[in-house]
Design an enzyme around this catalytic site. Structure first.
Site, PDB file in Angstrom:
ATOM      1  N   LYS A 204     -21.011  38.261  25.291  1.00  0.00           N
ATOM      2  CA  LYS A 204     -20.897  37.921  26.719  1.00  0.00           C
ATOM      3  C   LYS A 204     -19.472  37.520  27.072  1.00  0.00           C
ATOM      4  CE  LYS A 204     -20.452  33.348  26.161  1.00  0.00           C
ATOM      5  NZ  LYS A 204     -19.403  32.487  26.757  1.00  0.00           N
TER       6      LYS A 204
ATOM      7  N   THR B 178     -20.648  32.508  32.420  1.00  0.00           N
ATOM      8  CA  THR B 178     -19.242  32.783  32.140  1.00  0.00           C
ATOM      9  C   THR B 178     -18.668  33.890  33.011  1.00  0.00           C
ATOM     10  OG1 THR B 178     -19.892  34.220  30.315  1.00  0.00           O
ATOM     11  CG2 THR B 178     -19.328  31.971  29.770  1.00  0.00           C
TER      12      THR B 178
END
Length: 316
Positions: A182, A239
């Site tokens: 990610k 994020t």
């Protein structure tokens, strides 16, 4: 006593929330002078405005960790192997709190731990979390990946606090790769926003990035449902949408044509390592590929977007 190896923002934040349960926590940092200042003033330069509880023992002496049965390893992924090789440690449980893939070995954190600490039960803690939120006592949920579920139950109980909720799984590979991959997609999203490509582009990168994460992780033995949980989708959402993310901030700087932030971004190295893993397994990762080239300076954001948009049309 619980030990935390690494006095950066995340390691310090974990020490703070664990200490608030009344347990003694030993917080180790490599810079002895800085650790002495932290001990004296009960504050850390990595977490301004946050006071360390009295039950945290900051130290620069690794021997202080000798009595810790559980050790949380909160050092950067690319430094983990060297840190464990340098320090004579023998914990019963070693919990990685770093995200990434080692560039040299292409191993995740638990494999690095198992090589360096063969007598310890290795596990990993990952998920959507900012150090400042944890340190301030804001509600946070993380995944604990531990191959031995009985040990996972023990660690889940030991590491959960009033504001930090731990979920457990035996899918260690899924937790590792969700947290690692990610970061790569967050760099891509930051670059899109920094270049003014808009929120629709970011949403597309997140969605297709999630597809890439699933392809590589399942090819390496992870369970899809793990990637759809906290350590995958949850962390991806956080994020890719917040400037607090160091990986998003790196991408944003690249997209805006500015100097890269000084804070470490684990996704930069992981992009290269993920490509190597994908090539070994015949997995196509177009977003990861252009992100790796962006970070190296081999591709502009404009060229990266053209590369992605000009590919052959296909089914979702």
């Amino acid at each position: 006593m619980i030990g935390v190896l690494g006095a950066g923002a995340f390691g310090t934040a974990l020490a703070i929330t664990l200490a608030q349960t009344g347990r003694l926590v030993c917080l180790w940092g490599r810079d002895k002078d800085m650790m002495e200042r932290i001990a004296a003033f009960r504050t850390s330069p990595r977490l301004p405005g946050v006071t360390l509880p009295d039950s945290i023992a900051p130290t620069g002496d690794a021997a202080m960790l000798a009595d810790c049965e559980t050790l949380i390893l909160a050092v950067p992924m690319q430094q983990l192997a060297a840190a464990l090789a340098d320090l004579a440690l023998s914990p019963r449980h070693a919990v990685a709190a770093c995200k990434g893939v080692d560039l040299i070995t292409l191993h995740g954190p638990t494999a690095i731990i198992e090589c360096a600490l063969p007598m310890a039960q290795a596990s990993i803690l990952s998920g959507p979390s900012f150090a400042a939120d944890i340190a301030r006592g804001l509600p946070t949920a993380l995944s604990l990946g531990c191959a031995d579920d009985a040990v996972g139950v023990t660690l889940q109980d030991q590491l959960s606090t009033a504001t930090l909720r731990i979920y457990r799984t035996t899918d260690v590979v899924g937790v590792e790769l969700g947290g690692a991959l990610k970061n790569v997609i967050a760099i891509a999203c930051g670059a899109a926003i920094g270049a003014g490509l808009g929120d629709s582009a970011r949403a597309a990168l997140m969605t297709r990035g999630m597809a890439e994460m699933l392809r590589l992780a399942t090819a390496m033995g992870a369970r899809p449902e793990t990637l759809m949980g906290l350590s995958g989708l949850g962390d991806l959402a956080l994020t890719c949408a917040s400037p607090q993310s160091r990986n998003f901030a790196l991408g944003h700087a690249i997209g805006a044509g500015k100097d890269a932030p000084t804070a470490l971004s684990e996704g930069a190295a992981t992009a290269q390592a993920a490509l190597a893993l994908a090539n070994d397994r015949g997995v196509d990762l177009p977003i990861t590929r252009v992100t790796a080239a962006l970070v190296k300076g081999d591709l502009t954001v404009k060229d990266a977007m053209r590369d992605l948009l000009d590919r052959d049309l296909t089914k979702e």
